[in-house]
Design an enzyme around this catalytic site. Structure first.
Site, PDB file in Angstrom:
ATOM      1  CG  HIS A   1      -4.166  -1.685  -6.334  1.00 37.18           C
ATOM      2  ND1 HIS A   1      -3.581  -1.459  -7.552  1.00 37.18           N
ATOM      3  CD2 HIS A   1      -4.888  -0.580  -6.043  1.00 37.18           C
ATOM      4  CE1 HIS A   1      -3.949  -0.253  -7.983  1.00 37.18           C
ATOM      5  NE2 HIS A   1      -4.750   0.285  -7.084  1.00 37.18           N
TER       6      HIS A   1
ATOM      7  CD  GLU B   1      -6.354   2.927  -8.625  1.00 36.01           C
ATOM      8  OE1 GLU B   1      -5.891   2.972  -7.462  1.00 36.01           O
ATOM      9  OE2 GLU B   1      -5.661   2.621  -9.622  1.00 36.01           O
TER      10      GLU B   1
ATOM     11  CE  LYS C   1      -2.698  -6.409  -6.471  1.00 36.95           C
ATOM     12  NZ  LYS C   1      -1.702  -6.602  -7.570  1.00 36.95           N
TER      13      LYS C   1
END
Ligand code: RTP
Ligand code: MG
Length: 148
Positions: free
Chosen positions: A115, A126, A9
């Site tokens: 993540h 995803e 992130k």
């Protein structure tokens, strides 16, 4: 071979932890299938975190994940989805065990470094949100014979 979507992130990129995080998964024995540094659009962030859209922290979450570059990755290996979640540690770094990524490097829940997909369905969804099929590479390494 199972695949998962992992992402450093913006806080992890800013904290210069890309190499450390890649290294942990590499040393574990997992195999990188694709990676890119990218700036997430507002639209992609909302799709990625759609499951949280009714939560009070949704707007902050979207603002945070779009606040700077992220390092998006696809990794593969046996049982990697569950194992990667264990290597990441609990969502709140305050509860994450030492030795996990969040336990070692994070302090607060909204800046928890990494993540990772939480199920096979999430991984499939995803991966296809972030990568085209031709950006992912299947190959074998000499080390694979010692890992499996
Ligand atoms: P992630 O999706 O980012 O891998 O994290 P996770 O599965 O461990 O946690 P999830 O429940 O999916 O939550 C997504 C992200 O939302 C932020 N969060 N903030 N303020 C809060 O109470 C709160 N709760 C969750 C976290 O940054 C979490 O990673
Ligand atoms: Mg999640």
């Amino acid at each position: 071979m199972e695949r998962t979507f992992l992402m450093v992130k913006p806080d992890g990129v800013s904290r210069q932890l890309i190499g450390e995080i890649v290294s942990r998964f590499e040393k574990k024995g997992f195999r990188l299938a694709g990676a890119k540094l990218m700036q997430i659009s507002d639209e992609l962030a909302k799709k990625h975190y759609a499951e949280h859209k009714e939560r009070p922290f949704f707007n902050d979450l979207v603002a945070f994940i779009t606040s700077g570059p992220v390092f998006a990755m696809v990794w593969e290996g046996e049982n990697i989805i569950a194992t990667a979640r264990q290597m990441m540690g609990k969502t709140n770094p305050a509860e994450a065990a030492p030795g996990t990524i969040r336990g070692d490097y994070g302090v607060i829940v909204s800046k928890n470094i990494i993540h990772g997909s939480d199920s096979p369905e999430s991984a499939k969804r995803e991966i296809s949100l972030f990568f085209r099929e031709d950006e992912l590479i299947s190959y074998s390494r000499p080390a694979d014979a010692s890992i499996y």
